[in-house]
Design a protein around this motif. Structure first.
Motif, mmCIF file in Angstrom:
data_model
loop_
_atom_site.group_PDB
_atom_site.id
_atom_site.type_symbol
_atom_site.label_atom_id
_atom_site.label_comp_id
_atom_site.label_asym_id
_atom_site.label_seq_id
_atom_site.Cartn_x
_atom_site.Cartn_y
_atom_site.Cartn_z
ATOM 1 N N MET A 26 2.355 49.648 -76.570
ATOM 2 C CA MET A 26 2.619 50.208 -75.244
ATOM 3 C C MET A 26 1.740 49.512 -74.204
ATOM 4 N N PRO A 27 2.264 49.264 -72.999
ATOM 5 C CA PRO A 27 1.462 48.600 -71.967
ATOM 6 C C PRO A 27 0.428 49.559 -71.390
ATOM 7 N N ARG A 28 -0.597 48.990 -70.826
ATOM 8 C CA ARG A 28 -1.598 49.796 -70.131
ATOM 9 C C ARG A 28 -1.036 50.260 -68.791
ATOM 10 N N ARG A 29 -1.428 51.453 -68.395
ATOM 11 C CA ARG A 29 -0.945 52.037 -67.139
ATOM 12 C C ARG A 29 -2.117 52.231 -66.186
ATOM 13 N N HIS A 30 -1.836 51.951 -64.927
ATOM 14 C CA HIS A 30 -2.828 52.122 -63.875
ATOM 15 C C HIS A 30 -2.199 52.963 -62.764
ATOM 16 N N VAL A 31 -3.014 53.785 -62.147
ATOM 17 C CA VAL A 31 -2.551 54.603 -61.027
ATOM 18 C C VAL A 31 -3.443 54.292 -59.835
ATOM 19 N N LEU A 32 -2.808 53.990 -58.703
ATOM 20 C CA LEU A 32 -3.504 53.549 -57.504
ATOM 21 C C LEU A 32 -3.411 54.651 -56.446
ATOM 22 N N LEU A 33 -4.547 54.967 -55.826
ATOM 23 C CA LEU A 33 -4.607 55.952 -54.746
ATOM 24 C C LEU A 33 -4.880 55.198 -53.445
ATOM 25 N N LEU A 34 -3.945 55.306 -52.500
ATOM 26 C CA LEU A 34 -4.062 54.602 -51.227
ATOM 27 C C LEU A 34 -4.355 55.588 -50.114
ATOM 28 N N THR A 59 -5.502 41.405 -55.082
ATOM 29 C CA THR A 59 -4.549 40.462 -55.671
ATOM 30 C C THR A 59 -5.163 39.741 -56.866
ATOM 31 N N ALA A 60 -6.425 39.326 -56.728
ATOM 32 C CA ALA A 60 -7.102 38.671 -57.854
ATOM 33 C C ALA A 60 -7.242 39.628 -59.032
ATOM 34 N N TRP A 61 -7.484 40.892 -58.739
ATOM 35 C CA TRP A 61 -7.584 41.891 -59.835
ATOM 36 C C TRP A 61 -6.229 42.075 -60.531
ATOM 37 N N LEU A 62 -5.151 42.029 -59.751
ATOM 38 C CA LEU A 62 -3.823 42.185 -60.350
ATOM 39 C C LEU A 62 -3.480 41.021 -61.268
ATOM 40 N N GLU A 63 -3.993 39.818 -60.945
ATOM 41 C CA GLU A 63 -3.714 38.653 -61.786
ATOM 42 C C GLU A 63 -4.195 38.869 -63.213
ATOM 43 N N ARG A 64 -5.208 39.688 -63.392
ATOM 44 C CA ARG A 64 -5.752 39.947 -64.729
ATOM 45 C C ARG A 64 -4.989 41.065 -65.452
ATOM 46 N N HIS A 65 -4.028 41.670 -64.773
ATOM 47 C CA HIS A 65 -3.281 42.786 -65.380
ATOM 48 C C HIS A 65 -1.780 42.603 -65.160
ATOM 49 N N ARG A 66 -1.307 41.388 -65.388
ATOM 50 C CA ARG A 66 0.098 41.096 -65.126
ATOM 51 C C ARG A 66 1.046 41.892 -66.022
ATOM 52 N N ASP A 67 0.643 42.224 -67.223
ATOM 53 C CA ASP A 67 1.544 42.885 -68.179
ATOM 54 C C ASP A 67 1.443 44.408 -68.134
ATOM 55 N N ASP A 68 0.741 44.965 -67.152
ATOM 56 C CA ASP A 68 0.532 46.407 -67.089
ATOM 57 C C ASP A 68 1.512 47.051 -66.106
ATOM 58 N N LEU A 69 1.547 48.378 -66.140
ATOM 59 C CA LEU A 69 2.393 49.162 -65.241
ATOM 60 C C LEU A 69 1.525 49.847 -64.193
ATOM 61 N N PHE A 70 2.058 49.971 -62.952
ATOM 62 C CA PHE A 70 1.281 50.506 -61.848
ATOM 63 C C PHE A 70 2.066 51.611 -61.145
ATOM 64 N N HIS A 71 1.361 52.729 -60.866
ATOM 65 C CA HIS A 71 1.895 53.845 -60.079
ATOM 66 C C HIS A 71 1.069 53.946 -58.805
ATOM 67 N N LEU A 72 1.736 54.089 -57.668
ATOM 68 C CA LEU A 72 1.048 54.132 -56.380
ATOM 69 C C LEU A 72 1.218 55.513 -55.751
ATOM 70 N N LEU A 73 0.079 56.191 -55.506
ATOM 71 C CA LEU A 73 0.062 57.487 -54.834
ATOM 72 C C LEU A 73 -0.552 57.301 -53.449
ATOM 73 N N VAL A 74 0.196 57.674 -52.415
ATOM 74 C CA VAL A 74 -0.212 57.466 -51.020
ATOM 75 C C VAL A 74 -0.688 58.788 -50.438
ATOM 76 N N ASP A 75 -1.860 58.771 -49.792
ATOM 77 C CA ASP A 75 -2.399 59.946 -49.098
ATOM 78 C C ASP A 75 -2.739 59.524 -47.669
ATOM 79 N N LEU A 76 -1.707 59.473 -46.815
ATOM 80 C CA LEU A 76 -1.834 59.015 -45.432
ATOM 81 C C LEU A 76 -1.345 60.098 -44.479
ATOM 82 N N PRO A 77 -1.875 60.101 -43.266
ATOM 83 C CA PRO A 77 -1.413 61.108 -42.285
ATOM 84 C C PRO A 77 -0.048 60.787 -41.701
#
Length: 502
Positions: A1-9, A41-59
């Motif tokens: 299974m691929p590694r999963r990352h969740v991003l909080l913006l 972007t440089a950090w993403l280059e090291r995790h090309r085979d992973d999955l990413f979820h983006l959670l936005v907390d903006l006004p």
């Protein structure tokens, strides 16, 4: 299974976390500027085979509820897209989620959008440039309905207050359904400032709801504050109940344990809980357009192909294992049978050596067996002969048999040597009815008919003795004494030839 990352913006930065079941360790924080995007972007280059979820907390968010006429398929999708263009023109990050069916009038939908796509576009460009798989884009209000289960029974309409790094969020739920949400940023970011902001914003929202007739004027607004239990007093010091607003408190740590979040929460900021809810219970709708999810769709297809290949490989291995097991079992059975055959041959040879010596040779024994076989084949059963005699007797019930003597006659005994096989010779002693004692002609007719019937069965018949003397030199006699009268007797010799004989 691929590694999963969740991003909080948030408006200030993007924080990356690794998803490890109930744990969310932080992997990096990238400020919302050009340098931060470059580092990301440089950090993403090291995790090309992973999955990413983006959670936005903006006004910068928009919510609009409307009831649409009932439609299906492409017509419904076209109607929704037209409404999204009317409400949120200029942003591709918009969605519509169904809330209820409004009877005959149509369908109640909530239209949501992130109205400042320029804040999110640099991060999406970085994800797109590196080719990583983006699963989707969500906002915090979309994951908050999962927390409303803890508020069941407290109120029908309520305002859910949550605190995060981006500020204090006020989310209004009506009849359990999300109605709108707004985020108030904090200057200092302290919990005391968050409590003061909560009290001020709740009063404003109460006036707004009453003005929009979403809340009865005399009904107080129930505000559910999600906070750490150690900081309840800070909120109680700032937030006081009144005729317009009532405050209730939900334990943030207990909610985290209930939802399976094992990451420690040290204050009232619930960002980690929001991320956990996103990964555990993803909302049905997300903001990203289809072109942003292309890499993820390709990953899904590759994963499906690999899973199918794995299933086929597993099935093939199972079949191969079964065949190997069956082969080993068959080989073991064959070896066991071969051992038994060898043991049986050994016992047979041992038994032959223990037998006494035969006074003649094997060739002589074979010649004797060969001579016996024709003799045995010449043997004939009496069943066909007796069956033929029985059929003839059934047609002449007046004739009774007294004695029956039979013998087998081989070729050359009484006939020509050309006779084949064996014949059955029967001496039949029979008697006629007593009533025919003086009816000589009747006796002759009955006996002749009986002889003719036997001849039709293939028997040679010879009359040995009649019931009376018919020679011319002798006189016919009969007895007038009833007491000494005897039934007439006669004797026949029957000759049944073998089947197929001439």
């Amino acid at each position: 299974m691929p590694r999963r990352h969740v991003l909080l913006l948030t408006a200030e930065c993007l924080i990356a976390h690794r998803w490890l079941g109930g744990q969310l360790p932080e992997e990096g924080e990238f400020p919302a500027d050009a340098e931060g995007v470059s580092t990301f972007t440089a950090w993403l280059e090291r995790h090309r085979d992973d999955l990413f979820h983006l959670l936005v907390d903006l006004p910068d968010e928009g919510f609009h509820g409307e009831t649409l006429p009932r439609a299906y398929g492409r017509d419904r999708q076209a109607l929704i897209q037209r409404k999204l263009g009317q409400f949120f023109h200029g942003t591709p990050l918009a969605l519509a989620q169904g809330q209820s069916q409004d009877g005959r009038h149509g369908e109640r939908l909530l239209f949501c959008a992130l109205t400042a796509p320029q804040r999110i576009e640099p991060w999406l460009n970085a994800l797109r440039a590196t080719g990583v798989a983006l699963v989707g884009v969500w906002s915090v209000p979309l994951v908050l309905p999962a927390l409303m289960q803890a508020a069941r029974g407290l109120c029908d309409h309520c305002l859910l207050i949550t605190v995060g790094r981006a500020g204090v969020r006020q989310t209004f739920f009506r009849a359990g359904q999300l109605h709108f949400s707004r985020l108030t940023p904090l200057v200092g970011g302290s919990i005391d400032e968050a409590a003061l902001t909560t009290a001020r914003e709740c009063a404003k929202i109460n006036h707004y709801l009453v003005g929009q007739r979403l809340l009865a004027r005399e009904a107080p607004l129930a505000c559910l504050i999600v906070a750490h239990p150690a900081q309840f007093e800070l909120f109680r010091h700032r937030c006081h109940d009144s005729n317009e607003v009532r405050f209730f408190y939900l334990d943030l740590t207990r909610l985290a344990l209930t939802t399976g979040c094992h990451t420690p929460l040290h204050d009232s900021r619930g960002d980690l809980l929001f991320l956990h809810l996103l990964m555990r219970r993803p909302p049905p709708g997300q903001f990203a357009p289809a072109n942003e999810l292309l890499a993820y769709r390709l990953w899904q297809r590759r994963f499906a192909l690999k899973a199918t290949s794995g299933v086929i490989l597993g099935a093939a291995l199972i079949v191969a294992g079964k065949l190997w097991h069956d082969t080993r079992t068959l080989m073991a059975t064959t070896e066991q049978l071969q051992r038994r055959i060898a043991e049986a041959e050994a016992r047979h040879n041992q038994a032959l050596t223990s037998l006494p010596a035969v006074p003649f040779s094997l060739a002589e024994l074979r010649a004797l067996v060969a001579a016996w076989e024709p003799i045995e084949r010449q043997g004939r059963s009496l069943r066909p002969t007796l069956a033929a005699l029985a059929r003839a007797m059934n047609e002449f019930p007046a004739i009774d048999i007294d004695h029956l003597n039979w013998a087998l006659a081989h070729a050359g005994e009484e006939d020509t040597p050309a006779a084949v096989g064996t014949r059955v010779l029967i001496d039949l002693d029979a008697r006629l009815p007593l009533a025919m004692l003086n009816d000589h002609r009747g006796q002759i007719r009955l006996i002749d008919a009986f002889v003719a019937r036997l001849q039709r069965e293939g028997a040679g018949v010879r009359i040995v003795r009649l019931p009376f003397e018919i020679e011319s030199a002798k006189s016919l006699r009969s007895s007038d004494r009833v007491g000494s009268a005897e039934a007439p007797h006669f004797t026949l010799r029957l000759d049944f030839a073998p089947k197929g004989a001439p």
